[in-house]
Design a protein around this motif. Structure first.
Motif, PDB file in Angstrom:
ATOM      1  N   SER A 215      -0.561  20.861   2.838  1.00 61.45           N
ATOM      2  CA  SER A 215      -1.739  21.399   3.513  1.00 61.45           C
ATOM      3  C   SER A 215      -2.860  20.371   3.461  1.00 61.45           C
ATOM      4  N   LEU A 216      -3.699  20.399   4.489  1.00 59.86           N
ATOM      5  CA  LEU A 216      -4.816  19.463   4.588  1.00 59.86           C
ATOM      6  C   LEU A 216      -6.135  20.200   4.405  1.00 59.86           C
ATOM      7  N   CYS A 217      -7.145  19.436   4.051  1.00 65.68           N
ATOM      8  CA  CYS A 217      -8.512  19.934   3.939  1.00 65.68           C
ATOM      9  C   CYS A 217      -9.431  18.838   4.462  1.00 65.68           C
ATOM     10  N   SER A 218     -10.381  19.199   5.310  1.00 64.58           N
ATOM     11  CA  SER A 218     -11.223  18.178   5.937  1.00 64.58           C
ATOM     12  C   SER A 218     -12.650  18.678   6.079  1.00 64.58           C
ATOM     13  N   ASP A 219     -13.588  17.730   5.988  1.00 60.01           N
ATOM     14  CA  ASP A 219     -15.002  18.028   6.174  1.00 60.01           C
ATOM     15  C   ASP A 219     -15.722  16.718   6.483  1.00 60.01           C
ATOM     16  N   VAL A 220     -16.982  16.816   6.901  1.00 61.52           N
ATOM     17  CA  VAL A 220     -17.775  15.653   7.289  1.00 61.52           C
ATOM     18  C   VAL A 220     -19.028  15.609   6.433  1.00 61.52           C
ATOM     19  N   TRP A 221     -19.417  14.389   6.047  1.00 60.69           N
ATOM     20  CA  TRP A 221     -20.571  14.174   5.161  1.00 60.69           C
ATOM     21  C   TRP A 221     -21.358  12.973   5.668  1.00 60.69           C
ATOM     22  N   THR A 222     -22.680  13.005   5.472  1.00 64.07           N
ATOM     23  CA  THR A 222     -23.558  11.925   5.925  1.00 64.07           C
ATOM     24  C   THR A 222     -24.136  11.184   4.730  1.00 64.07           C
ATOM     25  N   ASP A 223     -24.059   9.859   4.791  1.00 62.71           N
ATOM     26  CA  ASP A 223     -24.578   8.994   3.738  1.00 62.71           C
ATOM     27  C   ASP A 223     -26.073   8.808   3.929  1.00 62.71           C
ATOM     28  N   VAL A 224     -26.859   9.055   2.874  1.00 62.47           N
ATOM     29  CA  VAL A 224     -28.311   8.991   2.987  1.00 62.47           C
ATOM     30  C   VAL A 224     -28.827   7.559   3.004  1.00 62.47           C
ATOM     31  N   PHE A 225     -28.020   6.585   2.552  1.00 59.60           N
ATOM     32  CA  PHE A 225     -28.485   5.201   2.520  1.00 59.60           C
ATOM     33  C   PHE A 225     -28.338   4.535   3.891  1.00 59.60           C
ATOM     34  N   GLU A 227     -27.070   6.079   6.598  1.00 59.15           N
ATOM     35  CA  GLU A 227     -27.031   7.089   7.645  1.00 59.15           C
ATOM     36  C   GLU A 227     -25.712   7.024   8.403  1.00 59.15           C
ATOM     37  N   ASN A 228     -24.655   6.712   7.671  1.00 54.61           N
ATOM     38  CA  ASN A 228     -23.296   6.779   8.215  1.00 54.61           C
ATOM     39  C   ASN A 228     -22.705   8.137   7.905  1.00 54.61           C
ATOM     40  N   SER A 229     -21.847   8.603   8.783  1.00 56.16           N
ATOM     41  CA  SER A 229     -21.101   9.829   8.538  1.00 56.16           C
ATOM     42  C   SER A 229     -19.686   9.471   8.115  1.00 56.16           C
ATOM     43  N   PHE A 230     -19.140  10.257   7.207  1.00 61.41           N
ATOM     44  CA  PHE A 230     -17.790  10.044   6.716  1.00 61.41           C
ATOM     45  C   PHE A 230     -17.000  11.343   6.847  1.00 61.41           C
ATOM     46  N   MET A 231     -15.754  11.205   7.228  1.00 58.47           N
ATOM     47  CA  MET A 231     -14.852  12.349   7.216  1.00 58.47           C
ATOM     48  C   MET A 231     -13.899  12.207   6.040  1.00 58.47           C
ATOM     49  N   GLY A 232     -13.878  13.218   5.190  1.00 53.53           N
ATOM     50  CA  GLY A 232     -12.945  13.236   4.076  1.00 53.53           C
ATOM     51  C   GLY A 232     -11.741  14.093   4.411  1.00 53.53           C
ATOM     52  N   ILE A 233     -10.559  13.608   4.098  1.00 50.98           N
ATOM     53  CA  ILE A 233      -9.318  14.334   4.343  1.00 50.98           C
ATOM     54  C   ILE A 233      -8.516  14.311   3.046  1.00 50.98           C
ATOM     55  N   ARG A 247      -4.448  14.794  -3.268  1.00 51.66           N
ATOM     56  CA  ARG A 247      -4.766  13.386  -3.064  1.00 51.66           C
ATOM     57  C   ARG A 247      -5.763  13.243  -1.913  1.00 51.66           C
ATOM     58  N   VAL A 248      -6.655  12.286  -2.053  1.00 48.04           N
ATOM     59  CA  VAL A 248      -7.544  11.924  -0.955  1.00 48.04           C
ATOM     60  C   VAL A 248      -6.791  10.957  -0.044  1.00 48.04           C
ATOM     61  N   LEU A 249      -6.599  11.342   1.201  1.00 45.18           N
ATOM     62  CA  LEU A 249      -5.918  10.469   2.155  1.00 45.18           C
ATOM     63  C   LEU A 249      -6.875   9.502   2.825  1.00 45.18           C
ATOM     64  N   ALA A 250      -8.086   9.966   3.119  1.00 42.34           N
ATOM     65  CA  ALA A 250      -9.026   9.110   3.850  1.00 42.34           C
ATOM     66  C   ALA A 250     -10.447   9.536   3.540  1.00 42.34           C
ATOM     67  N   PHE A 251     -11.324   8.560   3.557  1.00 45.49           N
ATOM     68  CA  PHE A 251     -12.769   8.761   3.488  1.00 45.49           C
ATOM     69  C   PHE A 251     -13.355   7.861   4.573  1.00 45.49           C
ATOM     70  N   ARG A 252     -13.056   8.220   5.811  1.00 43.10           N
ATOM     71  CA  ARG A 252     -13.224   7.335   6.960  1.00 43.10           C
ATOM     72  C   ARG A 252     -14.610   7.473   7.569  1.00 43.10           C
ATOM     73  N   VAL A 253     -15.226   6.332   7.915  1.00 42.07           N
ATOM     74  CA  VAL A 253     -16.520   6.354   8.580  1.00 42.07           C
ATOM     75  C   VAL A 253     -16.368   7.048   9.929  1.00 42.07           C
ATOM     76  N   PHE A 254     -17.327   7.922  10.247  1.00 51.20           N
ATOM     77  CA  PHE A 254     -17.209   8.779  11.428  1.00 51.20           C
ATOM     78  C   PHE A 254     -18.586   8.901  12.074  1.00 51.20           C
ATOM     79  N   ASN A 255     -19.000   7.823  12.742  1.00 52.95           N
ATOM     80  CA  ASN A 255     -20.315   7.779  13.365  1.00 52.95           C
ATOM     81  C   ASN A 255     -20.313   8.246  14.809  1.00 52.95           C
ATOM     82  N   GLU A 256     -19.139   8.582  15.342  1.00 47.39           N
ATOM     83  CA  GLU A 256     -19.092   9.118  16.690  1.00 47.39           C
ATOM     84  C   GLU A 256     -19.665  10.535  16.711  1.00 47.39           C
ATOM     85  N   SER A 257     -19.872  11.037  17.910  1.00 44.16           N
ATOM     86  CA  SER A 257     -20.331  12.413  18.058  1.00 44.16           C
ATOM     87  C   SER A 257     -19.291  13.359  17.463  1.00 44.16           C
TER      88      SER A 257
END
Length: 735
Positions: A215-225, A227-233, A247-257
């Motif tokens: 099973s997967l779990c995903s959410d989006v977070w914004t870096d305050v330094f 101002e990049n967004s990251f998606m954690g999976i 396990r963390v599969l990805a902590f990928r930068v996600f600056n798109e809409s």
């Protein structure tokens, strides 16, 4: 000149080798052949003798004694090459050129072998619990140190330049290992990347051979330094030893809409990178509309079981927080004054010192109260719970020392009821925030607890009005219980279909004997106007729900029979140790007679028709390890146990991603604010994978200032102070 070179005075100093003494007329740096010959010692060896001596010295080296074998020219017997004794590699050997090539080969390819020859081994004493002290040989390895310090820097979130610091060098050189060499930040960065690459390859290989779903779990977070967004999976599954893994599969930068299309594209890329196209059972999202919209394309891509009926799981903790925030809007009169006082007190250092002296004067432990953050789950409850034991002290201090702020005793009377009311939401949030414990079968328990809390405070004069929007918000998401929660609840051997029916009746459906008139399908305003009766138009048939849940179980079980038909038999075997009836028939035989002729008695039938006995404490124990029970009872249910693994691995919240975001936020402090997004992802993943080895992924990390709850300034420490709960104890004398 020659007579001086052979004089007795020269021999008395250097023995048989005489050293010429230059005079004022002679020039020792003259570049003529005659002048050079004048200063050659009389007894000096010839060039041929020097070459032979050099060869003997080379042969006496440890390189040729231990690690390499000399290779000679067949014609004259001169050593021309050295052959490695471990891998067979040959390297050219030239007279007088040293052994750099050989040493570099040993350091790179065989550092463990080189360590035994370079220095004497050290005795390492270790103590194992229950065994006692014993010793073993230890040899320092620079390569092992490099890998370990890189791992430490990644896990402990230290700067890459940590290993270059002078104090670190001095400490290691003088106390641990004089042969230690400094490791540069570039080397640390390359080593961490190499460790990430190796860990990722191992994870991909594990998933390739893994026989169950994940099973997967995903959410989006914004870096305050930046101002990049990251998606954690993150990924969750139950391994062969019946332990939940994460396990963390990805902590990928996600600056798109943050649209559904972009979310789908990024998640699909991560799934393809790890080769998980046909292994996904479910995915947990928060309640953002874009996340919900991305479910359809993900279902089309992954083709989950039963048409995706169990694929999308909403985060329970987000729904709980939404309900609490909705109710707190109606309680501002009581909560807001405390929130403002604590916020102002924490920002003013002068007032904090006055508060510390005030607490010390009243023999109370100095306390810095937690902040109330709207987006942080249970933060309001934690704030009120922390301030309530200090209510008298805090009220007097605020009214005497703070201008423009006032607290009153009547507010604390109502706050006490608010704390009790919010406690169930805090309990449920903690219940669904576990990483190594299954939560899917606990959902219905939480629903009943929330329903009881709503019913308990339905007549409270201050809390009645906040309950109405809270209950409406709750029913908006959970008027219909998610199918995954119903199936998981039935697979709890303490409940099964009978327990499901009892819990639904308790919630007020069909007016059971022990039911509360909660009637989840009715608005709050109608509950008080009806005496234990529900509106016929809104009645939900419990028997129909139970029958639908059974059909869903059969459908899911049939899909697993098809999937694993080549692995295990489809027909269940008789449980080991099952007693027979007085007529000599086994339980399976008696139950088979109740089935129509030609029907097949399956593992699911065997499970649902078997009565399992538990003591009263276990029946009500929320910490009952259902996975451990299935591990010990899985022999009669080879296919059903595989289905159980996939269902109990589903996380009912996105807490795993929230913890990943906390790790990323703690990593990006002032000393590491220039990390690139790629380096952030690498370190977050390697940190999680390392902690997974010792199952410490859910361990909370202390905040950077280390003072979320207690003010630890030495000036304000009170050796004899006690908390409010300890005020009846006699304090120690001040030192």
């Amino acid at each position: 000149m020659a007579s001086r070179g052979g004089s007795s005075r020269g021999k008395s100093i250097v023995g048989s080798v005489s050293t010429p003494i230059p005079t004022e007329e002679s020039n020792p740096f003259e570049d003529s052949e005659s002048s050079f010959q004048q200063y050659v010692p009389v007894n000096a060896p010839s060039q041929t003798e020097q070459a032979n001596n050099s060869t003997e010295t080379a042969l006496k080296s440890n390189i040729f004694k231990i690690h390499f074998t000399k290779v000679c020219n067949n014609n004259d017997g001169i050593v021309t090459h050295g052959k490695c004794n471990y891998c067979g590699s040959e390297f050219k050997h030239c007279k007088g050129r040293g052994y750099g090539t050989f040493n570099r080969h040993m350091e790179k390819k065989h550092p463990d072998k080189l360590g035994h020859s370079r220095s004497q081994s050290q005795i390492r004493f270790t103590t194992d619990e229950g065994i006692g002290s014993h010793s073993s040989l230890f040899t320092f390895s620079q390569a092992k140190y490099r890998d370990k310090i890189a791992e430490t820097i990644s896990v402990e979130r230290l700067p890459f330049s940590f290993a270059e610091r002078c104090q670190v060098q001095e400490c290691i050189n003088e106390t641990l290992q004089p042969a230690w060499k400094k490791v540069s930040r570039r080397t640390i960065q390359r080593t961490i990347f190499k460790q990430y690459k190796n860990g990722r390859e191992q994870l991909c290989e594990y998933f390739r051979t893994f026989n169950s779903s994940i099973s997967l779990c995903s959410d989006v977070w914004t870096d305050v330094f930046h101002e990049n967004s990251f998606m954690g999976i993150t990924t969750h599954w139950v391994d062969d030893k019946w332990n939940i893994q994460k396990r963390v599969l990805a902590f990928r930068v996600f600056n798109e809409s943050h649209t559904a299309e972009n979310i789908y594209r990024l998640i699909r890329g991560v799934i393809e990178d790890f080769g998980l196209m046909f292994k996904i059972f479910s995915i947990s999202f928060d309640n953002a509309s874009a996340n919900t919209a991305s479910i359809r394309p993900l279902e089309d891509f992954l083709r989950p079981s039963c048409g995706g009926k169990y694929f999308h799981i909403r985060c329970v903790c987000h729904v709980l927080n939404l309900c609490v925030q909705t109710g707190l809007q109606e309680l501002k009169e009581y909560v807001l004054p405390v929130r403002e006082v604590v916020s102002y007190l924490g920002k003013n250092m002068t007032l904090m010192k006055q508060w510390a002296r005030y607490c010390k004067a009243h023999n109370m432990r100095v306390k810095k109260f937690p902040k109330d953050v709207k987006t942080r789950w249970n933060s309001t409850y934690q704030l009120l719970s922390a301030t309530f034991p200090y209510r008298t002290l805090l009220t007097n201090f605020v009214n005497d020392s703070l201008v423009g702020f006032h607290l009153y005793e009547y507010q604390w009377v109502i706050i006490a009821r608010i704390i009790d009311f919010l406690s169930i939401f805090d309990t449920c949030t903690n219940l669904f925030s576990q990483v190594y414990f299954p939560t899917s079968h606990l959902f219905l328990y939480g629903v009943v607890d929330v329903a009881e809390q709503f019913w308990k405070y339905r007549s409270d004069p201050q809390l009645f009005m906040p309950l109405i929007p809270m209950r409406i918000k709750w029913l908006l998401y959970y008027k219909d219980i998610p199918p995954i929660a119903l199936v998981a609840f039935v697979l709890d051997p303490r409940q099964k279909l009978e327990g499901l029916q009892a819990y639904y009746k308790f919630l007020g459906f069909n007016g059971g004997q022990d039911s509360q008139p909660f009637a989840m399908s009715l608005p709050m305003s109608e509950v008080d106007t009806q005496d234990d009766e529900t509106d016929p138009d809104n009645i939900v048939d419990v028997n129909e729900i139970v029958a639908d849940t059974r059909n869903q179980l059969i459908e899911l079980y049939d899909s697993y029979c098809i999937r694993y038909s080549h692995v295990v038999p489809q027909v269940a075997q008789e449980p080991i140790g099952q007693s027979s009836s007085s007529g000599g028939e086994s339980f399976r035989q008696r139950q088979a007679k109740k089935k129509p002729r030609g029907s097949q008695y399956t593992e699911l039938d065997l499970y649902l028709n078997t009565t399992f006995r538990f003591c009263e404490e276990i029946n009500t124990d929320m910490t009952f390890n259902v996975l451990q029970w299935w591990q010990g009872s899985g022999n009669p249910y080879p296919i059903l146990s595989l289905m159980v693994k996939d269902i109990f691995a589903c996380p009912m919240s996105t807490v795993a991603c929230e913890q990943t975001f906390s790790a990323g936020g703690n990593m990006l402090d002032t000393t590491r604010s220039q990390l690139t997004p790629q380096n952030i992802e690498i370190q977050v993943c390697t940190d999680d994978w390392k902690r997974a080895q010792v199952r410490q992924q859910e361990a909370e990390r202390q905040s950077p200032d280390g003072s979320d709850f207690f003010y630890t300034d030495n000036m304000m420490s009170t050796p004899g102070a006690t908390t409010a709960n300890e005020s009846d104890q006699e304090p120690d004398d001040d030192e």
